[in-house]
Scaffold this active site. Sequence first.
Site, PDB file in Angstrom:
ATOM      1  N   LYS A 144      58.844  53.058  11.774  1.00 22.17           N
ATOM      2  CA  LYS A 144      60.019  53.705  11.178  1.00 22.17           C
ATOM      3  C   LYS A 144      60.624  52.808  10.108  1.00 22.17           C
ATOM      4  O   LYS A 144      60.303  51.600  10.043  1.00 22.17           O
ATOM      5  CB  LYS A 144      61.055  53.989  12.275  1.00 22.17           C
ATOM      6  CG  LYS A 144      61.613  52.735  12.938  1.00 22.17           C
ATOM      7  CD  LYS A 144      62.418  53.065  14.192  1.00 22.17           C
ATOM      8  CE  LYS A 144      62.982  51.787  14.820  1.00 22.17           C
ATOM      9  NZ  LYS A 144      63.656  52.070  16.103  1.00 22.17           N
ATOM     10  N   TYR A 147      80.888  33.530  -8.679  1.00 20.17           N
ATOM     11  CA  TYR A 147      82.064  34.406  -8.507  1.00 20.17           C
ATOM     12  C   TYR A 147      83.110  33.777  -7.590  1.00 20.17           C
ATOM     13  O   TYR A 147      82.780  33.167  -6.564  1.00 20.17           O
ATOM     14  CB  TYR A 147      81.635  35.739  -7.895  1.00 20.17           C
ATOM     15  CG  TYR A 147      80.991  36.681  -8.875  1.00 20.17           C
ATOM     16  CD1 TYR A 147      81.695  37.137  -9.991  1.00 20.17           C
ATOM     17  CD2 TYR A 147      79.692  37.115  -8.674  1.00 20.17           C
ATOM     18  CE1 TYR A 147      81.104  38.023 -10.886  1.00 20.17           C
ATOM     19  CE2 TYR A 147      79.090  37.997  -9.564  1.00 20.17           C
ATOM     20  CZ  TYR A 147      79.799  38.445 -10.668  1.00 20.17           C
ATOM     21  OH  TYR A 147      79.215  39.307 -11.544  1.00 20.17           O
ATOM     22  N   MET A 151      74.802  40.112  -7.352  1.00 17.96           N
ATOM     23  CA  MET A 151      73.911  41.260  -7.177  1.00 17.96           C
ATOM     24  C   MET A 151      72.462  40.890  -7.461  1.00 17.96           C
ATOM     25  O   MET A 151      71.550  41.297  -6.743  1.00 17.96           O
ATOM     26  CB  MET A 151      74.336  42.406  -8.105  1.00 17.96           C
ATOM     27  CG  MET A 151      73.512  43.663  -7.897  1.00 17.96           C
ATOM     28  SD  MET A 151      73.930  44.993  -9.028  1.00 17.96           S
ATOM     29  CE  MET A 151      75.577  45.412  -8.500  1.00 17.96           C
TER      30      MET A 151
HETATM   31  C1  LIG Z   1      63.056  51.160  17.036  1.00 20.04           C
HETATM   32  C2  LIG Z   1      62.592  51.580  18.353  1.00 20.04           C
HETATM   33  C3  LIG Z   1      61.567  50.886  19.009  1.00 20.04           C
HETATM   34  C4  LIG Z   1      61.014  49.576  18.502  1.00 20.04           C
HETATM   35  O1  LIG Z   1      61.920  48.550  18.853  1.00 20.04           O
HETATM   36  P1  LIG Z   1      61.646  47.011  18.541  1.00 20.04           P
HETATM   37  O2  LIG Z   1      62.802  46.331  19.158  1.00 20.04           O
HETATM   38  O3  LIG Z   1      61.634  46.882  17.057  1.00 20.04           O
HETATM   39  O4  LIG Z   1      60.347  46.658  19.150  1.00 20.04           O
HETATM   40  C5  LIG Z   1      61.070  51.418  20.192  1.00 20.04           C
HETATM   41  N1  LIG Z   1      61.585  52.554  20.704  1.00 20.04           N
HETATM   42  C6  LIG Z   1      62.592  53.233  20.127  1.00 20.04           C
HETATM   43  C7  LIG Z   1      63.126  54.449  20.752  1.00 20.04           C
HETATM   44  C8  LIG Z   1      63.150  52.761  18.933  1.00 20.04           C
HETATM   45  O5  LIG Z   1      64.167  53.414  18.376  1.00 20.04           O
END
Ligand SMILES: *Cc1c(COP(=O)(O)O)cnc(C)c1O
Length: 369
Positions: free
Chosen positions: A36, A257, A306
Site C-alpha cells: 500500500k 529562515y 522547501m
Molecule cells: C499496513 C498494514 C499492515 C502492514 O503493517 P507493517 O507494520 O508495515 O508490517 C498489515 N496489515 C494491515 C491491516 C495494515 O493496515
Amino acid sequence: MHAAGALLTIDLQAIRANWRMLQARVGSAECAAVVKADAYGLGAAQVAPALAAEGCRRFFVAHLDEGIAVRPGLPQDATVCVLHGPPPGAEGEFVAHGLVPVLNSRAQVDAWRALAHRHDRELSAVVQVDTGMARLGLSPVELRALAGDAGALRGVRVACVMSHLACAEQPEHPANEAQRGRFIAARRCLPAAPASFANSCGIFLGGGYHFDLVRPGAALYGIAPIAAAPNPMRPVVRLQGRVVQMRSIEPGTPVGYGHAWRCERPARIATVSVGYADGWLRAIGESSAAAWVGDVALPLVGRVSMDTITLDASALPEGALVPGALVDLIGDRQDVDAVAARAGTIGYEILTALGSRYARRYLADVAAP
Ligand SMILES: *Cc1c(COP(=O)(O)O)cnc(C)c1O
C-alpha cells in the site's frame, strides 16, 4: 542523474531478501507483502513484481485504486487484497479487475453478497474482524449478528479471516495477547478459513501470532520490526542530496529562515537540494540529524526549506565538498529509523513522505552478498 537534485536508490534485492527471511521465519505459514501507499513510497510498480519473482503470491493494498494499478504487473496466480474493501457502489470494480476485497463492516458484507447473487456465483473475500483497534473490521456486535444470520454470507467465499494488532511494536503490551484471544474466538463465529493476524512487528511476537498468513510491510522495506534489538532486516533505501553551493561565513552569521541558527566560529556551509517538499521534514532540521560524507558527519543547521537544507561542512577540509557532490542523508551511517527517531516520528512516515522529485534508481540485478 546530473539533472536531479537528489538521488534515491532502492535496493530491490534487499527487499526480496527481507521477504525470504520473513517467509523462513514463519515456517509453514504464508508470507504476503503489503504494498500500500506505493510500497511505502518506494514504488509498488517495481516492488510488487520483484516480490512476485521471489515467490510472493499475496499482496495487500489499502485502496481500490492501488489494487487496480498493481494487479496487471503481477502473475495470474497472485492475489491482490484491498484492505479498505469496496467503496459503496464500487463492488463491480473488484470483479472487473480481479481484486479481492477485505470486508470490514456489515454493509460491505451485504453489498458483496448482493454482487455474488447478481453474478450467480461465489465471490471470494477476506473478512476482517476488529479485535481491539476500533478502526476497521466487524465490531463484536456486528460479528455476533452475522454469525446468527444463516444467509449473511451466502455466495461469499471467505478466503481468509483477518485482524490487525494495535500495539505489536511493544512486545510486552497486554493488548497483544488480548487481541489474539479475541481473534481466536472470532474465528469460531465465521466459516472455517485461513487466518491472518500479524504485521511486521507481530511476526516477531512469536509463532502463536503467525496463524496461516502474515502481512508484513515495514520490515520488507528495512524498517526495524523490533525496537529493543538490532535490526535484523537488510537496509533498502539510500538517499543522497546534491550540493548546490558552498560558502564560508563569519562568526555570528545567521543561516536560513527565521535566523534560527548562527555559527559561533567561522564555518563552511553547504546548501543541499533536498527540502521538506522532498519529504525531508522540517522537524528533522531541529534534530541532531546529520548528513554524511564518507565517515564524516555534517550537522544540519538552520531550518529546512522547501527545496534545500544547509549543512555545517566545517569538519571537512576546504575544497573537499564542491557543488555537484552528493552527501548521504539516509544510508549506512543513518538509517530510516534513526532519521525518524530524531524527527520524533516513525520510519513509516519518513519512507511514505519521500518525495517524487528524486531521481530513482532501482538495484535489481546485483547479486545478494
Ligand atoms: C499496513 C498494514 C499492515 C502492514 O503493517 P507493517 O507494520 O508495515 O508490517 C498489515 N496489515 C494491515 C491491516 C495494515 O493496515
